[in-house]
Write an enzyme that holds these catalytic residues in place. Sequence first.
Site, PDB file in Angstrom:
ATOM      1  N   LYS A 174       0.589  -1.185   0.349  1.00 53.49           N
ATOM      2  CA  LYS A 174      -0.108  -0.369   0.335  1.00 53.49           C
ATOM      3  C   LYS A 174       0.329   1.103  -0.254  1.00 53.49           C
ATOM      4  CE  LYS A 174      -3.515   2.175  -0.020  1.00 53.49           C
ATOM      5  NZ  LYS A 174      -4.439   2.715  -0.896  1.00 53.49           N
ATOM      6  N   VAL A 175       2.006   0.761   0.750  1.00 59.15           N
ATOM      7  CA  VAL A 175       2.633   2.340   0.785  1.00 59.15           C
ATOM      8  C   VAL A 175       4.063   2.490   0.906  1.00 59.15           C
ATOM      9  CG1 VAL A 175       3.959   4.468   2.504  1.00 59.15           C
ATOM     10  CG2 VAL A 175       1.429   3.381   3.080  1.00 59.15           C
TER      11      VAL A 175
END
Length: 336
Positions: free
Chosen positions: A331-332
């Site tokens: 996600k990041v």
Amino acid sequence: MLVEAREAPEVVRRQLAANRDAVQALVTALRSRPPAYAVTIARGSSDHACTVLKYALETQLALPVASLGPSVHTLYGTRLDLHGALVIAVSQSGASPDVVESVRMARTQGALTVALVNVEDSDLARTAEFVLPLHCGEEKAVAATKSYLASLTAFLPVLAELHDDQTLRDALQGLPEHLTQTLALEDQARGLAERYRFAQDLLILARGLPYGVAQEAALKLKETSGIHAEAYSAAEFSHGPKRLLAEGVPVLGVTSVDAAQGAVSAAYAELRAGGADVRTLGPDPLSTLITPGTGHGVTDVVPTALGFYLFAAHLALHRGLDPDRPPLLSKVTKTR
């Protein structure tokens, strides 16, 4: 991915209401410190939102916009002279060190800095002078949807005030309803996706304001379906990439109903006349998948992007893939 995409109407409604004070503070600052030009700082989907913002600022305010590569500062060590610039950084997480450090440098060099960020206690939010929160709530899917859409809309109230554009104000107020109408197109998006079930390559074309949607579309197809998709300007496509049509690569064209409509429609018609496999998505009434018009070209791109997300998620499902678990991705991503 689909669950979060379906939250788009409420996200935009919440953002418009919650950001009124922040918008007014930024408008006041920009009127007292009018920028000579603007610079955007972002990566991935956020950078694609900046492409849309670039066209919006240039067409509505005649304000030149450039994209700053974070590595110019973080790797090459250059401190750019940004005095008098408006610097806009966009990030869902606000956690990427190179974006944060570039904004810090820009602020010390005299720029007016603005962060469009979802995580309000992030490093990026603390570093920028002004913050326009995205108000998405937690986004769990690796493939960003609601945060990209919120990044498209967060700066638009500022634009409407600076340009004194009542049509844009009205379009923003009606946008949540137009996004709700877009969600009703999910069955049509599923049907369009079926025809690309076995595609290995796909060309995404657009021109003007929707070009950032085309960039985002190409990224999402790579992420969720493993398709080698590339975005091109419909104006630049004939300068070499058109050669790919001879290999049978299909085309998905993004449409608009703004000043680019005539030129883009003519380009797609020419491709079809030459035997290309072309389907289209957007507010043009001749599109294969017609997304709702909002009354303003700047806001039209938001339902267009949401319609594409429905298409992309169902394409992955048609291919037997889970769009929420793309291999090798998280996600990041913290680049330096």
